[in-house]
Design a protein around this motif. Structure first.
Motif, PDB file in Angstrom:
ATOM      1  N   THR A  64       3.954  31.074  -0.753  1.00 23.48           N
ATOM      2  CA  THR A  64       4.606  32.233  -0.135  1.00 23.48           C
ATOM      3  C   THR A  64       5.415  31.834   1.087  1.00 23.48           C
ATOM      4  O   THR A  64       6.200  32.628   1.605  1.00 23.48           O
ATOM      5  CB  THR A  64       3.567  33.292   0.273  1.00 23.48           C
ATOM      6  N   ILE A  68       1.685  36.643   4.152  1.00 18.21           N
ATOM      7  CA  ILE A  68       1.977  37.928   3.514  1.00 18.21           C
ATOM      8  C   ILE A  68       0.751  38.821   3.677  1.00 18.21           C
ATOM      9  O   ILE A  68      -0.374  38.394   3.422  1.00 18.21           O
ATOM     10  CB  ILE A  68       2.276  37.741   2.012  1.00 18.21           C
ATOM     11  N   PHE A  76       4.010  40.434  -4.271  1.00 17.55           N
ATOM     12  CA  PHE A  76       4.886  39.313  -3.935  1.00 17.55           C
ATOM     13  C   PHE A  76       4.736  38.196  -4.972  1.00 17.55           C
ATOM     14  O   PHE A  76       5.737  37.669  -5.487  1.00 17.55           O
ATOM     15  CB  PHE A  76       4.549  38.792  -2.540  1.00 17.55           C
ATOM     16  N   PHE A 429      10.040  43.632   1.113  1.00 16.68           N
ATOM     17  CA  PHE A 429       8.872  43.453   1.969  1.00 16.68           C
ATOM     18  C   PHE A 429       9.286  43.500   3.440  1.00 16.68           C
ATOM     19  O   PHE A 429      10.236  42.834   3.866  1.00 16.68           O
ATOM     20  CB  PHE A 429       8.198  42.105   1.686  1.00 16.68           C
TER      21      PHE A 429
END
Length: 511
Positions: A64, A68, A76, A429
């Motif tokens: 990632t 997150i 995601f 996001f």
């Protein structure tokens, strides 16, 4: 963990059923003894465990790159998997994940992806018999229990090679953590087919596996041994490539041990062959864990499922569970149970008044006899109408079930397509915006005193030694994110007499 629907009821169940769905092999752990079962039956007191082999999964690490939030992590990874792996958007996939290691600064996750239709088809018959599967584990993760139960020390690097009838796979562990797994081109059935192709004729299948299980690579049949050596030479060439890749990709200096196992029995001579070919100390994968069993050999994945199931009870959050086949809720929480209880309650209340007058009724013997006579006459009609109602209710139930199945299929497909569309088109996001702000501010030598956000609107309190840095930043952001920004506005830029710094309040609204 992406799927941790732990059912506390399994803690009290003493019967554990382990299931190999690929060859329909079943074992039961009961009264501290592990015995083979001829067939599966439904028993809500059983704790059922099975596994999914490598070839029925996509296993990949996904990074990632930054932290997150937990509530956004699944979405995601799901979207990233679609983009990077090129998944078919017309198919339904299920995604599960676990943190690759315990390093807090690492944002790498092991992701396990299954195709819903493939897994459901594989386990349809199993679930038809058992009605549920409590724990469904990716096959490469079964070796974790060796470290959890201190069979092996969770240090150094170990490689596992396991042959089943339908699949053969290599799994690599480092310091007790799973790091990599890959299927080989040769399952036991493919080894048999390759052998037949080499000699140019079809040999008896049962006889071939009897020799492989009893004599292995040290058979006295020179022709058999020569052809078998050729096949395993190709297999170990693949294993060597996988080991080299894993060492380079996961910074493994030295592979300390190699364990080789098979669903039917240890293959004699294979450990010596592995050591001579790869130069890695090689051992038979043959652990019993001091579990009582009368057979001379038990499929190691059966033992590993049993131990993993016991580990799952202790720490469910540490084990990936692929199961989408939960057991039914307890009776009082089921819709049918609540319906039956309400009917019973109504019946008791309805009977209260007749019971209250039961004693006085005995004094009316003559009237009672008449009622009995009438009741006999009416019972025939009641029986007839009950039969008619039962038939109608049966038809209604069948139609409702058909309708419900069709609604479930429609809703499942609709949710999948909507989810994919939202993730690929509409979803953004908030953490991505924060990351973008930090990079742009750093490039323009600006500092941020405060940041407020509401939906897609962000208010930034900027601080700079030079007023030009603020104006350059606004121009650059307006130009760079023209298609994404709905509006950008700064009312004024003030300079502080106290410290000589320029301050401005910038409002940015994303589309």
């Amino acid at each position: 963990m992406s799927n941790n629907n732990f059912d506390n009821r399994i803690k009290k169940y003493k019967n554990i059923i382990t299931i190999n769905p690929y060859i329909n092999s079943f074992y039961e752990f009961k009264n501290q003894e592990f015995k083979k079962l001829e067939k599966l039956t439904y028993n809500d007191k059983n704790y059922t465990i099975s596994y999914v082999t490598n070839k029925d999964m996509i296993i990949t690490p996904l990074d990632t790159e930054y932290l997150i939030p937990d509530e956004e992590l699944y979405d995601f990874l799901y979207m990233k998997a679609y983009e990077e792996l090129g998944l078919d958007e017309e198919k339904e996939y299920r995604l599960y994940y676990e943190k690759k290691d315990s390093d807090e600064n690492s944002f790498v996750y092991n992701v396990f992806i299954t195709e819903a239709e493939v897994i459901d088809r594989k386990f349809d018959d199993i679930v038809s018999d058992t009605k549920y599967i409590d724990l469904l584990v990716p096959a490469p993760l079964l070796f974790k229990t060796l470290y959890k139960n201190s069979v092996l020390e969770n240090k150094d690097a170990h490689c596992y090679v396991y042959f089943t009838m339908k699949d053969a796979f290599v799994s690599v562990y480092k310091d007790g953590n799973f790091v990599y797994s890959k299927s080989l081109e040769y399952s036991l059935e493919q080894i048999y087919d390759k052998y037949c192709a080499l000699i140019g004729e079809k040999v008896d299948r049962k006889e071939f596996f009897e020799i492989l299980d009893s004599e292995g690579l040290k058979t006295t049949n020179s022709e058999y041994q020569q052809n078998l050596m050729r096949i395993f030479s190709e297999i170990f060439l693949q294993i060597n490539d996988i080991v080299i890749y894993a060492k380079r990709a996961y910074k493994i200096d030295h592979m300390q041990k190699l364990f080789i196992g098979s669903v039917n029995s240890p293959i004699i001579g294979l450990s010596d062959y592995g050591y001579n070919y790869l130069g890695i100390p090689t051992f038979n994968l043959d652990f019993t864990f001091d579990i009582k069993n009368d057979e001379w050999y038990v499929d190691q994945l059966q033992y590993l499922m049993l131990k993993t199931g016991l580990d799952y009870i202790e720490a469910p959050h540490k084990i990936v569970n692929l199961s989408e086949y939960p057991r039914a809720p307890i009776f009082v929480k089921r819709a049918s149970g609540q319906f039956i209880l309400s009917i019973l309650g109504t019946t008791v209340l309805a009977l209260g008044l007749p019971l209250f007058y039961l004693i006085p009724a005995y004094t009316l013997e003559g009237y009672n006899l008449k009622l009995n006579h009438d009741n006999q006459e009416l019972s025939k009609d009641v029986t007839t109408y009950k039969n008619i109602l039962a038939q109608k209710q049966k038809k209604i139930k069948e139609k409702k079930k058909t309708l419900k199945d069709l609604e479930n299929i429609f809703e499942s497909k609709a949710k999948t397509l909507t989810s994919i569309y939202n993730k690929k088109v509409d979803y953004s996001f908030k953490s991505n915006y924060f990351y973008t702000f930090s990079k742009d501010l750093e490039r323009h030598h600006l500092h941020l005193e405060e940041l407020y956000s509401e939906e897609n609107s962000f208010t930034l309190h900027l601080l700079s030694k030079d007023e030009k840095n603020i104006t350059k930043y606004i121009k650059d952001v307006s130009k760079k994110y023209f298609d994404e920004i709905a509006s950008i506005d700064i009312k004024r830029i003030d300079v502080s007499e106290k410290d000589g710094l320029y301050r401005g309040i910038l409002k940015v609204v994303y589309r």
